[in-house]
Design a protein around this motif. Structure first.
Motif, PDB file in Angstrom:
ATOM      1  N   GLY A  13       0.799  -1.238   0.000  1.00  0.00           N
ATOM      2  CA  GLY A  13       0.000   0.000   0.000  1.00  0.00           C
ATOM      3  C   GLY A  13       0.820   1.270   0.000  1.00  0.00           C
ATOM      4  O   GLY A  13       0.340   2.313   0.457  1.00  0.00           O
ATOM      5  N   LEU A  14       2.054   1.202  -0.499  1.00  0.00           N
ATOM      6  CA  LEU A  14       2.901   2.406  -0.509  1.00  0.00           C
ATOM      7  C   LEU A  14       2.739   3.234  -1.797  1.00  0.00           C
ATOM      8  O   LEU A  14       3.440   4.215  -1.998  1.00  0.00           O
ATOM      9  N   GLY A  15       1.814   2.837  -2.671  1.00  0.00           N
ATOM     10  CA  GLY A  15       1.659   3.549  -3.946  1.00  0.00           C
ATOM     11  C   GLY A  15       2.820   3.211  -4.860  1.00  0.00           C
ATOM     12  O   GLY A  15       3.294   2.064  -4.882  1.00  0.00           O
ATOM     13  N   ARG A  16       3.337   4.230  -5.590  1.00  0.00           N
ATOM     14  CA  ARG A  16       4.514   3.957  -6.408  1.00  0.00           C
ATOM     15  C   ARG A  16       5.777   4.290  -5.619  1.00  0.00           C
ATOM     16  O   ARG A  16       5.722   5.006  -4.617  1.00  0.00           O
ATOM     17  N   GLY A  17       6.901   3.778  -6.111  1.00  0.00           N
ATOM     18  CA  GLY A  17       8.181   4.069  -5.466  1.00  0.00           C
ATOM     19  C   GLY A  17       9.282   4.057  -6.508  1.00  0.00           C
ATOM     20  O   GLY A  17       9.024   3.794  -7.691  1.00  0.00           O
ATOM     21  N   THR A 138      -2.206  13.471  -3.426  1.00  0.00           N
ATOM     22  CA  THR A 138      -2.591  14.731  -2.765  1.00  0.00           C
ATOM     23  C   THR A 138      -3.112  14.469  -1.347  1.00  0.00           C
ATOM     24  O   THR A 138      -3.051  15.343  -0.496  1.00  0.00           O
ATOM     25  N   HIS A 139      -3.667  13.274  -1.100  1.00  0.00           N
ATOM     26  CA  HIS A 139      -4.333  12.961   0.178  1.00  0.00           C
ATOM     27  C   HIS A 139      -5.377  14.037   0.506  1.00  0.00           C
ATOM     28  O   HIS A 139      -5.590  14.368   1.672  1.00  0.00           O
ATOM     29  N   ILE A 140      -6.016  14.564  -0.550  1.00  0.00           N
ATOM     30  CA  ILE A 140      -6.910  15.698  -0.328  1.00  0.00           C
ATOM     31  C   ILE A 140      -8.075  15.329   0.587  1.00  0.00           C
ATOM     32  O   ILE A 140      -8.482  16.120   1.445  1.00  0.00           O
ATOM     33  N   ASN A 208       9.660   6.704  -1.448  1.00  0.00           N
ATOM     34  CA  ASN A 208       8.875   6.443  -0.233  1.00  0.00           C
ATOM     35  C   ASN A 208       9.740   6.537   1.019  1.00  0.00           C
ATOM     36  O   ASN A 208      10.964   6.642   0.951  1.00  0.00           O
ATOM     37  N   HIS A 209       9.022   6.480   2.167  1.00  0.00           N
ATOM     38  CA  HIS A 209       9.687   6.654   3.460  1.00  0.00           C
ATOM     39  C   HIS A 209       9.972   5.322   4.152  1.00  0.00           C
ATOM     40  O   HIS A 209       9.175   4.387   4.074  1.00  0.00           O
ATOM     41  N   SER A 210      11.088   5.270   4.871  1.00  0.00           N
ATOM     42  CA  SER A 210      11.307   4.199   5.852  1.00  0.00           C
ATOM     43  C   SER A 210      12.092   4.796   7.018  1.00  0.00           C
ATOM     44  O   SER A 210      12.921   5.686   6.824  1.00  0.00           O
ATOM     45  N   ARG A 259       1.733  14.950   8.736  1.00  0.00           N
ATOM     46  CA  ARG A 259       2.112  15.652   7.507  1.00  0.00           C
ATOM     47  C   ARG A 259       1.870  14.822   6.259  1.00  0.00           C
ATOM     48  O   ARG A 259       1.562  15.351   5.196  1.00  0.00           O
ATOM     49  N   TYR A 260       2.031  13.464   6.366  1.00  0.00           N
ATOM     50  CA  TYR A 260       1.982  12.644   5.138  1.00  0.00           C
ATOM     51  C   TYR A 260       0.795  11.677   5.099  1.00  0.00           C
ATOM     52  O   TYR A 260       0.638  10.918   4.159  1.00  0.00           O
ATOM     53  N   TYR A 261       0.000  11.647   6.150  1.00  0.00           N
ATOM     54  CA  TYR A 261      -1.238  10.867   6.186  1.00  0.00           C
ATOM     55  C   TYR A 261      -1.033   9.370   5.958  1.00  0.00           C
ATOM     56  O   TYR A 261      -1.765   8.744   5.218  1.00  0.00           O
TER      57      TYR A 261
HETATM   58  C1  LIG Z   1       6.052  11.777  -1.427  1.00  0.00           C
HETATM   59  S1  LIG Z   1       4.842  10.596  -1.744  1.00  0.00           S
HETATM   60  C2  LIG Z   1       5.771   9.191  -2.212  1.00  0.00           C
HETATM   61  C3  LIG Z   1       5.286   8.620  -3.532  1.00  0.00           C
HETATM   62  C4  LIG Z   1       3.944   7.945  -3.466  1.00  0.00           C
HETATM   63  N1  LIG Z   1       4.106   6.574  -3.010  1.00  0.00           N
HETATM   64  C5  LIG Z   1       3.234   7.981  -4.809  1.00  0.00           C
HETATM   65  O1  LIG Z   1       2.817   6.940  -5.283  1.00  0.00           O
HETATM   66  O2  LIG Z   1       3.073   9.083  -5.354  1.00  0.00           O
HETATM   67  C6  LIG Z   1       4.347  10.312  -0.087  1.00  0.00           C
HETATM   68  C7  LIG Z   1       3.178   9.381   0.052  1.00  0.00           C
HETATM   69  O3  LIG Z   1       3.559   8.041  -0.258  1.00  0.00           O
HETATM   70  C8  LIG Z   1       2.982   7.113   0.657  1.00  0.00           C
HETATM   71  N2  LIG Z   1       4.072   6.519   1.468  1.00  0.00           N
HETATM   72  C9  LIG Z   1       5.374   6.850   1.457  1.00  0.00           C
HETATM   73  N3  LIG Z   1       6.082   6.071   2.302  1.00  0.00           N
HETATM   74  C10 LIG Z   1       5.206   5.232   2.879  1.00  0.00           C
HETATM   75  C11 LIG Z   1       5.323   4.200   3.852  1.00  0.00           C
HETATM   76  N4  LIG Z   1       6.486   3.864   4.413  1.00  0.00           N
HETATM   77  N5  LIG Z   1       4.180   3.539   4.216  1.00  0.00           N
HETATM   78  C12 LIG Z   1       2.988   3.863   3.671  1.00  0.00           C
HETATM   79  N6  LIG Z   1       2.811   4.834   2.749  1.00  0.00           N
HETATM   80  C13 LIG Z   1       3.903   5.513   2.351  1.00  0.00           C
HETATM   81  C14 LIG Z   1       2.035   7.934   1.522  1.00  0.00           C
HETATM   82  O4  LIG Z   1       0.780   7.935   0.930  1.00  0.00           O
HETATM   83  C15 LIG Z   1       2.653   9.314   1.470  1.00  0.00           C
HETATM   84  O5  LIG Z   1       1.729  10.322   1.734  1.00  0.00           O
END
Ligand SMILES: C[S@@+](CC[C@H](N)C(=O)[O-])C[C@H]1O[C@@H](n2cnc3c(N)ncnc32)[C@H](O)[C@@H]1O
Length: 469
Positions: A13-17, A138-140, A208-210, A259-261
């Protein structure tokens, strides 16, 4: 842009990376972006940082010889080259608006959104770049549901930008620009890692974050670098830390959610969540960061806080800054040495830029002391604490400076700092080394003496820590 990464969907569920497209060694550049999508300076930095090179030409220091734009008087530049670069990039589109608003200056996020809207209107973004931007999170809905104040700010900013830009763009669409900026931007920092503004690039935003990141972001002017903190195998996902990873689980969780939801489920968070403190303990920890309150002492049954955990780590950083402003250089040196020898090796990966920066600060401080700077600090009525008696330890500061800078230079290839920082270090080391040679000494052949000096520094550190209790 030069990249050793490939974008792809991430699992869990991290979206793209972004994923490594080749094996990467420690210190290797994972990603380098030379032109931002948008980068804007904080209001105070508009005065002392060039809006064209964003400080690249006056690395790590602020300039008071910059020339203001003759139109708006808001932005300043090193010279015509920097001015012309910014004029072509975006300032020609915003200068008249800034002029009308004088003496008011728009808040940083509004200036960034205005720039993006104006550049988009003039088709200054490439198709691919704009497509990437429009696809960013956007997490709008989360912002609307969870943070009314943020939503109001984004909506107000969008209204203002629409009026000033005179654009046909819908307010809702401009709000999405604002939300993308909030969620995907980096703190823009100078070569010595002070925040100077905000930076966004839609490709870099895919990282993405870790809480156990394998990469780190740094800036040199308007250029972004992502460096490998650990060896990264081809196909591995690139992770940076969005927040200060030295903080405990509860603080990181609050910041990431706020901040990042999202709720981080990295291995470290999963381990630490099972041993996380109760809410009352958390309150004591976070209150210590509040600038207007004295730290709340922990209840008597608490064990003493180890020097390598928060909030002790941040408090010592703040103490060093405060001692420097009071002119207490010897005591600042003692605490910078504690940080360098006892804290950073535990808290940061060996080549982490913050660790390198702390080493650099320690050497600068030692240089100041060795040059016999007037170390008699200003005294005030409520400041009766004595300076650390550095003389008692008879440390040869020259050898310590040489050793600290020499270690930085020797580890340069694996260091995760930006090229400009490495240049500053190399130059300083060359100077110190040259001074030794000019005095008829070669520190490379003085291993035993260097070891003896570190022994003295160790005794100084032990004494100061013992006094802390
Ligand atoms: C800067 S964006 C990173 C790129 C994003 N994954 C995308 O597909 O556009 C930040 C968002 O990615 C997701 N994300 C990043 N790191 C994550 C993590 N460790 N766990 C869950 N979601 C993460 C969250 O939705 C976060 O608000």
């Amino acid at each position: 842009m030069s990249s050793k990464t490939t974008p792809a969907p991430a699992s869990d569920g991290l979206g793209r990376g972004l994923f490594a497209s080749t094996d990467l060694a420690i210190g290797e550049t994972v990603l380098h972006i030379s032109t931002p999508f948008v980068a804007v300076l904080d209001k105070p930095r508009l005065e002392d940082t060039c809006s064209g090179c964003l400080g690249k030409r006056h690395l790590g220091s602020y300039e008071n010889t910059l020339k203001a734009c003759r139109g708006c008087h808001v932005v300043k530049y090193c010279d015509k080259t920097c001015q012309s670069k910014d004029w072509k990039f975006a300032h020609s589109l915003e200068c008249g608006i800034y002029q009308q608003l004088q003496p008011r200056i728009l808040p940083i996020n509004a200036r960034a959104v205005l720039r993006m809207v104006l550049r988009n209107g003039r088709k200054k973004y490439g198709t691919e770049e704009m497509k990437l931007f429009l696809e960013l999170e956007t997490h709008i809905k989360d912002i609307r549901d969870e943070n009314e104040a943020q939503w109001q700010r984004i909506a107000l900013c969008s209204k203002a930008v629409k009026t000033y830009a005179g654009t046909e763009m819908q307010e809702e669409f401009i709000s999405a620009f604002g939300a993308k900026l909030d969620l995907n931007s980096f703190n823009l920092t100078n070569a010595v890692y002070d925040r100077i503004g905000v930076y966004l690039h839609p490709y870099a935003a895919l990282i993405n974050h870790s809480c156990t990141a394998n990469a780190v972001v740094g800036f040199e002017g308007d250029e972004l670098y992502v460096k490998a903190l650990r060896p990264i195998a081809k196909g591995d996902q690139i992770f940076i830390s969005y927040v200060d990873a030295t903080n405990p689980y509860s603080v990181r969780r609050t910041e990431l959610r706020g901040r990042y939801y999202f709720d981080c489920r990295c291995e470290r968070c999963q381990t630490e969540s099972s041993s996380a403190p109760t809410s009352s303990e958390t309150a004591a920890t976070t209150n210590n960061h509040h600038p207007h309150h004295r730290p709340i002492p922990p209840p008597a049954h608490f064990p003493p806080t180890p020097i390598t955990t928060q909030p002790s780590v941040s408090l010592r950083d703040e103490l060093i800054v405060s001692l420097l402003t009071q002119g207490k250089f010897k005591t600042a040196f003692a605490h910078a040495t504690i940080r360098y020898t006892r804290i950073d090796p535990v808290v940061y990966a060996p080549h982490h830029p913050i660790r390198q920066l702390h080493a650099w600060s320690l050497s600068k401080l030692a240089i100041l002391l060795s040059q016999g700077v007037d170390v008699s600090h200003r005294s005030s009525s409520d400041d009766d604490e004595e300076e650390v008696a550095l003389e008692k330890f008879e440390v040869n500061l020259g050898l310590i400076i040489w050793a600290v800078l020499g270690e930085l230079v020797a580890g340069e290839e694996r260091a995760c700092t930006v090229p400009g920082f490495k240049g500053l270090v190399r130059e300083a080391f060359g100077q110190v080394h040259g001074e030794f040679l000019a005095g008829g000494l070669d520190p490379r052949a003085m291993g035993a003496e260097v070891k003896r000096e570190w022994g003295k520094v160790g005794r100084l550190v032990d004494e100061v820590l013992e006094r802390e209790g």
